[in-house]
Design a protein around this motif. Sequence first.
Motif, short mmCIF file in Angstrom:
data_model
loop_
_atom_site.label_atom_id
_atom_site.label_comp_id
_atom_site.label_asym_id
_atom_site.label_seq_id
_atom_site.Cartn_x
_atom_site.Cartn_y
_atom_site.Cartn_z
N PHE A 113 0.81 -1.21 0.00
CA PHE A 113 0.00 0.00 0.00
C PHE A 113 0.85 1.27 0.00
O PHE A 113 0.49 2.24 -0.64
CB PHE A 113 -1.00 -0.03 1.15
CG PHE A 113 -2.24 -0.83 0.83
CD1 PHE A 113 -2.27 -1.76 -0.19
CD2 PHE A 113 -3.39 -0.66 1.57
CE1 PHE A 113 -3.40 -2.50 -0.49
CE2 PHE A 113 -4.54 -1.39 1.28
CZ PHE A 113 -4.55 -2.31 0.25
N THR A 114 1.98 1.27 0.69
CA THR A 114 2.86 2.44 0.63
C THR A 114 3.41 2.60 -0.78
O THR A 114 3.42 3.70 -1.34
CB THR A 114 4.01 2.31 1.65
OG1 THR A 114 3.45 2.33 2.97
CG2 THR A 114 5.00 3.46 1.51
N SER A 115 3.84 1.51 -1.37
CA SER A 115 4.40 1.53 -2.72
C SER A 115 3.37 2.05 -3.73
O SER A 115 3.67 2.92 -4.55
CB SER A 115 4.86 0.13 -3.10
OG SER A 115 5.26 0.07 -4.44
N LEU A 116 2.15 1.54 -3.65
CA LEU A 116 1.12 1.96 -4.61
C LEU A 116 0.64 3.39 -4.34
O LEU A 116 0.37 4.13 -5.29
CB LEU A 116 -0.05 0.98 -4.58
CG LEU A 116 0.30 -0.41 -5.12
CD1 LEU A 116 -0.84 -1.39 -4.86
CD2 LEU A 116 0.65 -0.35 -6.60
N ALA A 117 0.54 3.77 -3.08
CA ALA A 117 0.14 5.15 -2.76
C ALA A 117 1.16 6.13 -3.34
O ALA A 117 0.78 7.20 -3.85
CB ALA A 117 0.02 5.33 -1.25
N ASN A 118 2.42 5.76 -3.33
CA ASN A 118 3.46 6.62 -3.90
C ASN A 118 3.49 6.57 -5.41
O ASN A 118 3.74 7.57 -6.08
CB ASN A 118 4.83 6.27 -3.31
CG ASN A 118 4.98 6.77 -1.90
OD1 ASN A 118 4.49 7.83 -1.55
ND2 ASN A 118 5.66 6.00 -1.06
N ALA A 119 3.22 5.41 -5.99
CA ALA A 119 3.21 5.27 -7.44
C ALA A 119 2.01 5.99 -8.05
O ALA A 119 2.12 6.63 -9.10
CB ALA A 119 3.19 3.80 -7.83
N TRP A 120 0.87 5.89 -7.39
CA TRP A 120 -0.37 6.44 -7.95
C TRP A 120 -0.69 7.84 -7.46
O TRP A 120 -1.34 8.61 -8.15
CB TRP A 120 -1.54 5.52 -7.63
CG TRP A 120 -1.52 4.24 -8.41
CD1 TRP A 120 -0.97 4.01 -9.63
CD2 TRP A 120 -2.10 3.00 -8.02
NE1 TRP A 120 -1.17 2.70 -10.02
CE2 TRP A 120 -1.86 2.07 -9.04
CE3 TRP A 120 -2.81 2.58 -6.88
CZ2 TRP A 120 -2.32 0.75 -8.98
CZ3 TRP A 120 -3.26 1.27 -6.83
CH2 TRP A 120 -3.01 0.36 -7.87
N GLY A 121 -0.30 8.18 -6.26
CA GLY A 121 -0.63 9.49 -5.71
C GLY A 121 0.42 10.53 -6.03
O GLY A 121 1.48 10.21 -6.56
N ASP A 122 0.11 11.78 -5.69
CA ASP A 122 1.04 12.87 -5.99
C ASP A 122 1.73 13.43 -4.75
O ASP A 122 2.38 14.46 -4.81
CB ASP A 122 0.33 13.99 -6.76
CG ASP A 122 -0.77 14.66 -5.96
OD1 ASP A 122 -1.13 14.16 -4.87
OD2 ASP A 122 -1.29 15.69 -6.42
N GLN A 123 1.58 12.74 -3.62
CA GLN A 123 2.28 13.14 -2.40
C GLN A 123 3.08 11.94 -1.89
O GLN A 123 2.54 10.84 -1.77
CB GLN A 123 1.28 13.56 -1.32
CG GLN A 123 0.52 14.82 -1.66
CD GLN A 123 -0.43 15.22 -0.56
OE1 GLN A 123 -0.07 15.17 0.61
NE2 GLN A 123 -1.63 15.61 -0.94
N TYR A 124 4.36 12.18 -1.61
CA TYR A 124 5.20 11.10 -1.13
C TYR A 124 4.82 10.75 0.31
O TYR A 124 4.64 11.63 1.16
CB TYR A 124 6.68 11.48 -1.19
CG TYR A 124 7.57 10.40 -0.63
CD1 TYR A 124 7.81 9.25 -1.36
CD2 TYR A 124 8.10 10.50 0.65
CE1 TYR A 124 8.60 8.22 -0.84
CE2 TYR A 124 8.88 9.49 1.18
CZ TYR A 124 9.12 8.35 0.43
OH TYR A 124 9.89 7.34 0.95
N ILE A 125 4.70 9.46 0.56
CA ILE A 125 4.40 8.94 1.90
C ILE A 125 5.55 8.00 2.28
O ILE A 125 5.78 7.01 1.59
CB ILE A 125 3.06 8.20 1.93
CG1 ILE A 125 1.93 9.11 1.47
CG2 ILE A 125 2.78 7.64 3.32
CD1 ILE A 125 0.63 8.39 1.16
N ASP A 126 6.24 8.32 3.35
CA ASP A 126 7.35 7.48 3.79
C ASP A 126 6.86 6.08 4.15
O ASP A 126 7.49 5.09 3.80
CB ASP A 126 8.05 8.13 4.98
CG ASP A 126 9.30 7.39 5.39
OD1 ASP A 126 10.11 7.06 4.50
OD2 ASP A 126 9.46 7.14 6.60
#
Length: 161
Positions: A113-126
């Motif tokens: 979920f972190t990987s996909l949130a970063n791949a698909w979203g426009d805000q980086y999440i550690d």
Amino acid sequence: MKQLILMRHAKSSWDYEVSDKDRPLLQRGINDAHLVSKTFKAHAPKLDFIYSSPAIRALHTSMIFVRNFDYDLAHFRVDKSLYDFSGDSVQRFVEQLDNGLETVALFGHNYAFTSLANAWGDQYIDNVPTAGLVHITFGVDDWSKISKGTTKQMVFPKQLR
């Protein structure tokens, strides 16, 4: 427009000698899942479908969410492809969703979920924390064509305590 809600399962217990899929939630996890789902509900879009990993910790988290939303279980399903930690299986799952569904919530696991949130979203999440929720919108009408979207909202338990 497609909307995807990614929610990582709540904090689970390592106190039992059970398989990874059978680990239950800690009380803190239960409390956090309630807190996040109730907070998100105040600004949530209408959900067309909810899918959960079959792991007990993800399923229990999704059931808390379903209950707090008073959601119809006819639009809920467990899918084994969401028991994924890399994100590859989850990505394939999303790309094959029925295009009649506009807004879908998924309950699953990290690192996926972190990987996909970063791949698909426009805000980086550690790191998407346990019971963390990320809401992403996409300017397309076909799930197989989603790529970079807009991170509309992040709800993390730590922000709410």
